[in-house]
Design a protein around this motif. Sequence first.
Motif, PDB file in Angstrom:
ATOM      1  N   LEU A   1      28.895  -6.401 -23.343  1.00  0.00           N
ATOM      2  CA  LEU A   1      28.818  -7.819 -23.002  1.00  0.00           C
ATOM      3  C   LEU A   1      29.148  -8.657 -24.244  1.00  0.00           C
ATOM      4  N   ASP A   2      30.230  -9.411 -24.133  1.00  0.00           N
ATOM      5  CA  ASP A   2      30.740 -10.112 -25.320  1.00  0.00           C
ATOM      6  C   ASP A   2      29.869 -11.272 -25.788  1.00  0.00           C
ATOM      7  N   HIS A   3      28.991 -11.784 -24.920  1.00  0.00           N
ATOM      8  CA  HIS A   3      28.171 -12.920 -25.368  1.00  0.00           C
ATOM      9  C   HIS A   3      26.903 -12.453 -26.091  1.00  0.00           C
ATOM     10  N   LEU A   4      26.699 -11.133 -26.117  1.00  0.00           N
ATOM     11  CA  LEU A   4      25.568 -10.585 -26.877  1.00  0.00           C
ATOM     12  C   LEU A   4      26.109  -9.955 -28.161  1.00  0.00           C
ATOM     13  N   THR A   5      25.239  -9.791 -29.145  1.00  0.00           N
ATOM     14  CA  THR A   5      25.684  -9.108 -30.355  1.00  0.00           C
ATOM     15  C   THR A   5      25.741  -7.602 -30.081  1.00  0.00           C
ATOM     16  N   THR A   6      26.337  -6.888 -31.018  1.00  0.00           N
ATOM     17  CA  THR A   6      26.419  -5.433 -30.864  1.00  0.00           C
ATOM     18  C   THR A   6      25.006  -4.841 -30.789  1.00  0.00           C
ATOM     19  N   TYR A   7      24.132  -5.358 -31.650  1.00  0.00           N
ATOM     20  CA  TYR A   7      22.733  -4.890 -31.643  1.00  0.00           C
ATOM     21  C   TYR A   7      22.118  -5.100 -30.252  1.00  0.00           C
ATOM     22  N   GLU A   8      22.315  -6.306 -29.688  1.00  0.00           N
ATOM     23  CA  GLU A   8      21.709  -6.607 -28.379  1.00  0.00           C
ATOM     24  C   GLU A   8      22.310  -5.748 -27.269  1.00  0.00           C
ATOM     25  N   ASN A   9      23.608  -5.452 -27.389  1.00  0.00           N
ATOM     26  CA  ASN A   9      24.229  -4.566 -26.409  1.00  0.00           C
ATOM     27  C   ASN A   9      23.602  -3.184 -26.438  1.00  0.00           C
TER      28      ASN A   9
ATOM     29  N   ASP B   1       8.964  -3.504 -25.860  1.00  0.00           N
ATOM     30  CA  ASP B   1       8.703  -4.483 -26.914  1.00  0.00           C
ATOM     31  C   ASP B   1       9.739  -4.325 -28.032  1.00  0.00           C
ATOM     32  N   GLU B   2      10.416  -5.425 -28.336  1.00  0.00           N
ATOM     33  CA  GLU B   2      11.483  -5.333 -29.332  1.00  0.00           C
ATOM     34  C   GLU B   2      10.958  -4.908 -30.700  1.00  0.00           C
ATOM     35  N   ARG B   3       9.714  -5.315 -31.016  1.00  0.00           N
ATOM     36  CA  ARG B   3       9.168  -4.953 -32.332  1.00  0.00           C
ATOM     37  C   ARG B   3       9.117  -3.430 -32.504  1.00  0.00           C
ATOM     38  N   ILE B   4       8.971  -2.731 -31.362  1.00  0.00           N
ATOM     39  CA  ILE B   4       8.882  -1.273 -31.444  1.00  0.00           C
ATOM     40  C   ILE B   4      10.268  -0.635 -31.472  1.00  0.00           C
ATOM     41  N   TYR B   5      11.194  -1.157 -30.636  1.00  0.00           N
ATOM     42  CA  TYR B   5      12.481  -0.457 -30.557  1.00  0.00           C
ATOM     43  C   TYR B   5      13.495  -0.915 -31.615  1.00  0.00           C
ATOM     44  N   ARG B   6      13.236  -2.063 -32.235  1.00  0.00           N
ATOM     45  CA  ARG B   6      14.223  -2.608 -33.177  1.00  0.00           C
ATOM     46  C   ARG B   6      14.624  -1.621 -34.293  1.00  0.00           C
ATOM     47  N   PRO B   7      13.658  -0.974 -34.980  1.00  0.00           N
ATOM     48  CA  PRO B   7      14.068  -0.036 -36.042  1.00  0.00           C
ATOM     49  C   PRO B   7      14.925   1.101 -35.507  1.00  0.00           C
ATOM     50  N   GLU B   8      14.589   1.540 -34.305  1.00  0.00           N
ATOM     51  CA  GLU B   8      15.324   2.662 -33.713  1.00  0.00           C
ATOM     52  C   GLU B   8      16.782   2.282 -33.437  1.00  0.00           C
ATOM     53  N   VAL B   9      16.967   1.060 -32.917  1.00  0.00           N
ATOM     54  CA  VAL B   9      18.319   0.587 -32.589  1.00  0.00           C
ATOM     55  C   VAL B   9      19.127   0.438 -33.872  1.00  0.00           C
ATOM     56  N   ILE B  10      18.492  -0.141 -34.893  1.00  0.00           N
ATOM     57  CA  ILE B  10      19.204  -0.351 -36.161  1.00  0.00           C
ATOM     58  C   ILE B  10      19.596   0.998 -36.769  1.00  0.00           C
ATOM     59  N   GLU B  11      18.685   1.937 -36.670  1.00  0.00           N
ATOM     60  CA  GLU B  11      18.945   3.277 -37.218  1.00  0.00           C
ATOM     61  C   GLU B  11      20.143   3.929 -36.517  1.00  0.00           C
ATOM     62  N   LEU B  12      20.156   3.827 -35.183  1.00  0.00           N
ATOM     63  CA  LEU B  12      21.244   4.452 -34.435  1.00  0.00           C
ATOM     64  C   LEU B  12      22.570   3.767 -34.760  1.00  0.00           C
ATOM     65  N   LEU B  13      22.521   2.409 -34.862  1.00  0.00           N
ATOM     66  CA  LEU B  13      23.748   1.677 -35.183  1.00  0.00           C
ATOM     67  C   LEU B  13      24.279   2.120 -36.550  1.00  0.00           C
ATOM     68  N   LYS B  14      23.368   2.336 -37.495  1.00  0.00           N
ATOM     69  CA  LYS B  14      23.812   2.805 -38.819  1.00  0.00           C
ATOM     70  C   LYS B  14      24.413   4.201 -38.702  1.00  0.00           C
ATOM     71  N   TRP B  15      23.783   4.989 -37.867  1.00  0.00           N
ATOM     72  CA  TRP B  15      24.237   6.385 -37.741  1.00  0.00           C
ATOM     73  C   TRP B  15      25.653   6.458 -37.166  1.00  0.00           C
ATOM     74  N   VAL B  16      25.955   5.545 -36.202  1.00  0.00           N
ATOM     75  CA  VAL B  16      27.316   5.571 -35.640  1.00  0.00           C
ATOM     76  C   VAL B  16      28.279   4.709 -36.463  1.00  0.00           C
ATOM     77  N   GLY B  17      27.809   4.261 -37.624  1.00  0.00           N
ATOM     78  CA  GLY B  17      28.694   3.539 -38.544  1.00  0.00           C
ATOM     79  C   GLY B  17      28.866   2.074 -38.208  1.00  0.00           C
ATOM     80  N   LEU B  18      27.915   1.485 -37.485  1.00  0.00           N
ATOM     81  CA  LEU B  18      28.036   0.067 -37.124  1.00  0.00           C
ATOM     82  C   LEU B  18      26.927  -0.764 -37.763  1.00  0.00           C
ATOM     83  N   GLY B  19      26.331  -0.209 -38.831  1.00  0.00           N
ATOM     84  CA  GLY B  19      25.213  -0.898 -39.476  1.00  0.00           C
ATOM     85  C   GLY B  19      25.564  -2.292 -39.946  1.00  0.00           C
ATOM     86  N   ASP B  20      26.804  -2.467 -40.414  1.00  0.00           N
ATOM     87  CA  ASP B  20      27.177  -3.799 -40.921  1.00  0.00           C
ATOM     88  C   ASP B  20      27.851  -4.649 -39.850  1.00  0.00           C
TER      89      ASP B  20
END
Lengths: 219, 321
Positions: A91-99, A110-129
């Motif tokens: 979905l183009d109106h959301l950020t990559t993180y939100e997608n 709860d986003e407070r719980i899943y946020r680190p996990e999402v960021i970690e996975l994004l870094k792992w697939v090379g989309l951290g930045d």
Amino acid sequence: MVRFENVGLRYGMGPEILKDLSFDVPPHTLQFLTGPSGAGKTTLLRLILQTLRPTRGLISLFGHDTSSLDKDAITRLRRRIGVVFQDFRLLDHLTTYENVALPLRVQGRDERIYRPEVIELLKWVGLGDRMHVSPAILSGGEKQRAAIARATISRPELLLADEPTGNVDPSLARRLLRLFIEMNRSGTSVVLATHDLALMDQVDARRMVLAEGRLHVYD
Amino acid sequence: MSMTEAPEVVTRPAGLAERLGLGGRRGTPLLPDSSLAGRALIIVIIIMAFLASITAGTVQLIAQASSDWTGTVAREMTVQVRPRSGRDLEADVRRAADIAGRVPGITEVRIFTRAEAERLLEPWLGAGLALGELPVPRLIVLRLDPAGQADVARLKGDLGAVPTASLDDHRLWLKRLATMARTLVVIGLVVMALVLVAMALAVAFATRGAMAGNREIIDVLHLVGAEDRFIAREFQRHFLKLGLRGGAIGGGLAVLAFLLASSLSQRWIATPGGEQVEALFGSFALGFGGYAAVAVIAGLVAAITAVVSRTTVFRNLRGLD
């Protein structure tokens, strides 16, 4: 996990495009779904995902006969399945993180719980930045990785991936394949639809070949 | 899956907006604002909220004014003494006033002098006429105790002793006034209901349009495991925001309109037209009830918008199967 018995599909009054498909996807397995373009690989994945209903035959998902399930029950089953679409469907109106976080968000986590996990996975697939940008400005390969991250973030029991390495270079394709293999080792059943022979040759896995509407399984 | 070290996460307490489901931590709305033809719809909602608030305020003013009229009129009665040949009019007037003064519940008896009675006729007959020759009836105004119940039946009976006197307790006038006020209030409420129904239909159409324009998003949400409830809630949240904004702006404009009318009516009060309007509607000043009615309308507009959009989404999602 997934079981097809004599499943057939036709659109309207046209000819059957999938005929007498009978197979199952056992738990903790990895398999390739292959066949020439237009053979019906995507259609078969849609039948598993229940966005298409068969014109005949029986499909059972996680032990439930899907013909007897209502819409909400099917939605609940879909939460146990991760999907990587050929056209990504980000979905183009959301950020990559939100997608990537979307499957968890729709489950009301709860986003407070899943946020680190999402960021970690994004870094792992090379989309951290790239996590705070819209998918619209990502390259094809980056979109592919975002789509894979979204499909895997909720640690599904079954992962369906439609040409998941179609838009990436061979080294990233190997890396993504490693991700699928690791997911499989941690208990997820994986169905990879691809016609990339080089990719299939890297893993000794079951091959399901679709040709002329029929399925041949090579264990 | 091999995972690296978890990055530091900044957390913050949940805000009020978030608890109300109006944003906050929930992040970007899943339905993009721009694609929902929101601007056109919010103008429709503002206009409808304005019209409904104006109607509600007017209904409130009429109800208030009619209760003022009836209150004032009901605290007065009039005894009319007609001149008749062979009778002493002045003596009849004094006698009737005397009888009335003795009835309990009547606090004041005031005899209109002949000059006052003639002045009442001036608007119709003009000034400067010698009315001395005309048999002008005389009036006695009786003020009633607002707390106690005047014994009208006894007064009527006692006045029988003066054959030329008749009692007018304004009952017929009061009845007509009350009927007129009630009719205006009912018409106002019907107009308000029609405005709100029209708004609900506009919201339903806008929701359908929004669903058609966001089909791709709805599909993706379904595929990642969103239930219809979740999708309906997203639409409801979006339209509730529009409804709250539209209701507040429309209601605010209506209050401004009443304040403006009130200040203008203060200026025009000196003119005959202004007096007439003031007699009917008061000074256009909304009391607490009027402001409360406008606030309720604004809230109602937001609630109707949210409920209609949610219902429309549910119905349409069922249709997608």
